[in-house]
Design a protein around this motif. Structure first.
Motif, PDB file in Angstrom:
ATOM      1  N   SER A  48       0.842  -1.187   0.000  1.00 19.03           N
ATOM      2  CA  SER A  48       0.000   0.000   0.000  1.00 19.03           C
ATOM      3  C   SER A  48       0.878   1.238   0.000  1.00 19.03           C
ATOM      4  CB  SER A  48      -0.937   0.029   1.209  1.00 19.03           C
ATOM      5  OG  SER A  48      -0.211   0.340   2.370  1.00 19.03           O
ATOM      6  N   ILE A  49       0.257   2.365  -0.276  1.00 18.65           N
ATOM      7  CA  ILE A  49       0.945   3.645  -0.141  1.00 18.65           C
ATOM      8  C   ILE A  49       0.070   4.563   0.709  1.00 18.65           C
ATOM      9  CG2 ILE A  49       2.169   3.499  -2.338  1.00 18.65           C
ATOM     10  CD1 ILE A  49       0.105   5.482  -3.445  1.00 18.65           C
ATOM     11  N   GLN A  50       0.734   5.430   1.459  1.00 18.66           N
ATOM     12  CA  GLN A  50       0.027   6.431   2.256  1.00 18.66           C
ATOM     13  C   GLN A  50       0.276   7.792   1.616  1.00 18.66           C
ATOM     14  OE1 GLN A  50       1.517   8.195   6.088  1.00 18.66           O
ATOM     15  NE2 GLN A  50      -0.019   6.813   6.940  1.00 18.66           N
ATOM     16  N   LEU A  77       1.241  17.936   6.965  1.00 19.38           N
ATOM     17  CA  LEU A  77       0.054  17.739   6.135  1.00 19.38           C
ATOM     18  C   LEU A  77      -1.138  17.432   7.039  1.00 19.38           C
ATOM     19  CD1 LEU A  77       1.708  15.511   3.399  1.00 19.38           C
ATOM     20  CD2 LEU A  77       0.999  17.890   3.127  1.00 19.38           C
ATOM     21  N   LYS A  78      -2.292  17.934   6.636  1.00 15.26           N
ATOM     22  CA  LYS A  78      -3.482  17.811   7.480  1.00 15.26           C
ATOM     23  C   LYS A  78      -4.122  16.434   7.408  1.00 15.26           C
ATOM     24  CE  LYS A  78      -7.745  20.294   8.612  1.00 15.26           C
ATOM     25  NZ  LYS A  78      -8.625  21.427   8.266  1.00 15.26           N
ATOM     26  N   TYR A  79      -4.169  15.858   6.193  1.00 20.42           N
ATOM     27  CA  TYR A  79      -4.871  14.589   6.012  1.00 20.42           C
ATOM     28  C   TYR A  79      -3.912  13.514   5.512  1.00 20.42           C
ATOM     29  CZ  TYR A  79      -8.833  17.830   5.973  1.00 20.42           C
ATOM     30  OH  TYR A  79      -9.714  18.815   6.280  1.00 20.42           O
ATOM     31  N   LEU A  80      -4.040  12.306   6.050  1.00 29.28           N
ATOM     32  CA  LEU A  80      -3.295  11.140   5.583  1.00 29.28           C
ATOM     33  C   LEU A  80      -4.285  10.023   5.289  1.00 29.28           C
ATOM     34  CD1 LEU A  80      -0.305  11.036   8.120  1.00 29.28           C
ATOM     35  CD2 LEU A  80      -0.298  11.977   5.812  1.00 29.28           C
ATOM     36  N   LYS A  81      -4.071   9.325   4.187  1.00 25.07           N
ATOM     37  CA  LYS A  81      -4.943   8.198   3.849  1.00 25.07           C
ATOM     38  C   LYS A  81      -4.134   7.142   3.118  1.00 25.07           C
ATOM     39  CE  LYS A  81      -9.416   6.999   1.788  1.00 25.07           C
ATOM     40  NZ  LYS A  81      -9.917   6.389   3.034  1.00 25.07           N
ATOM     41  N   GLU A  82      -4.483   5.891   3.366  1.00 22.28           N
ATOM     42  CA  GLU A  82      -3.747   4.765   2.788  1.00 22.28           C
ATOM     43  C   GLU A  82      -4.572   4.110   1.687  1.00 22.28           C
ATOM     44  OE1 GLU A  82      -2.428   0.645   4.735  1.00 22.28           O
ATOM     45  OE2 GLU A  82      -1.382   2.339   5.619  1.00 22.28           O
ATOM     46  N   PHE A  83      -3.904   3.754   0.595  1.00 21.72           N
ATOM     47  CA  PHE A  83      -4.548   3.078  -0.520  1.00 21.72           C
ATOM     48  C   PHE A  83      -3.782   1.803  -0.842  1.00 21.72           C
ATOM     49  CE2 PHE A  83      -5.606   7.560  -1.136  1.00 21.72           C
ATOM     50  CZ  PHE A  83      -6.982   7.493  -1.285  1.00 21.72           C
ATOM     51  N   ARG A  84      -4.488   0.710  -1.044  1.00 20.96           N
ATOM     52  CA  ARG A  84      -3.850  -0.547  -1.432  1.00 20.96           C
ATOM     53  C   ARG A  84      -3.378  -0.473  -2.876  1.00 20.96           C
ATOM     54  NH1 ARG A  84      -4.411  -5.382   1.531  1.00 20.96           N
ATOM     55  NH2 ARG A  84      -4.861  -4.830   3.691  1.00 20.96           N
ATOM     56  N   ILE A  85      -2.248  -1.103  -3.163  1.00 22.58           N
ATOM     57  CA  ILE A  85      -1.728  -1.183  -4.526  1.00 22.58           C
ATOM     58  C   ILE A  85      -1.373  -2.632  -4.812  1.00 22.58           C
ATOM     59  CG2 ILE A  85      -0.861   1.180  -4.598  1.00 22.58           C
ATOM     60  CD1 ILE A  85       1.910   0.112  -3.950  1.00 22.58           C
ATOM     61  N   THR A  86      -1.155  -2.943  -6.092  1.00 20.45           N
ATOM     62  CA  THR A  86      -0.779  -4.296  -6.474  1.00 20.45           C
ATOM     63  C   THR A  86       0.738  -4.456  -6.388  1.00 20.45           C
ATOM     64  OG1 THR A  86      -0.603  -3.683  -8.805  1.00 20.45           O
ATOM     65  CG2 THR A  86      -2.759  -4.402  -8.024  1.00 20.45           C
TER      66      THR A  86
END
Length: 208
Positions: A48-50, A77-86
């Motif tokens: 994943s990447i954040q 930075l105000k917001y952090l979110k994680e997204f799954r990657i292949t």
């Protein structure tokens, strides 16, 4: 790059296509986002990447949040979110900037965010219940009626649909078509409506 981005809702308007048809669209300000962390199967058990979005004063972040960003020499930075990657996505690096040009016209995206809060609402508005008779003498117009059995089980079962807060929860609208992606102004134009009021924080993910 099949990667999600963060942005804010600007508002809705309508545009005309080449055939003269009116298209209702929502204008979003998306990114630029900075990759703050890259997770791998070897180190973290999954890929994943954040990403981070929205510059903010360091006084508004906690020491752990500041330390996490300073470790990679990234501004607060105000917001952090994680997204799954292949596993095939190895081109991501910490500190890399991702802009709205990651999306293209005609692409389908899923947009999630917090919906508009509508306060305490009754059964008809919240769950589409039918009302009672409106004739003279009826004392059950919008009342909930019976909410459970008697002696057995002698309690109200969890999950019963009742009156309560409507809206103000995370929801996702899927498969919205991208009409235009402007990398210079960081503007994304999508067909249809997205959750929340203008200024609402949104996550935009490519639709599978």
């Amino acid at each position: 790059m099949a990667i999600g981005l963060l942005g804010n809702k600007i508002g809705m308007t309508q545009i005309f296509d080449e055939s003269g048809n009116i298209i209702p669209v929502t204008i979003l300000k998306v990114g630029p986002c900075i990759i703050t962390q890259v997770k791998t199967i070897l180190k973290d058990g999954y890929n994943s990447i954040q990403i981070g979005y929205g510059s903010v004063s360091s006084k508004l972040l906690t020491q752990p949040e500041l330390g996490h960003l300073q470790k990679s020499n990234i501004q607060p930075l105000k917001y952090l979110k994680e997204f799954r990657i292949t596993e095939n996505d190895h081109e991501f690096q910490v500190g890399q900037t991702v802009k709205v040009d990651a999306f293209s016209s005609g692409q389908l995206v899923n947009i999630g965010g917090k919906s508009i809060g509508k306060g305490f609402s009754g059964l008809q508005k919240r769950h589409n219940f039918a009302r009672g008779p409106m004739s003279h003498g009826s004392k059950n117009h919008r009342a909930p009626g019976s909410i459970g059995m008697g002696t057995t089980p002698g309690r109200v079962l969890p999950g019963k649909k009742m009156a309560g807060q409507l809206g103000n929860k995370i929801t996702t609208v899927k498969k919205l078509k991208v009409i235009q992606a402007n990398a210079e102004e960081n503007i994304l134009v999508v067909k249809g409506s997205v959750p929340g009021k203008p200024g609402n924080l949104l996550s935009i993910i490519p639709s599978e």
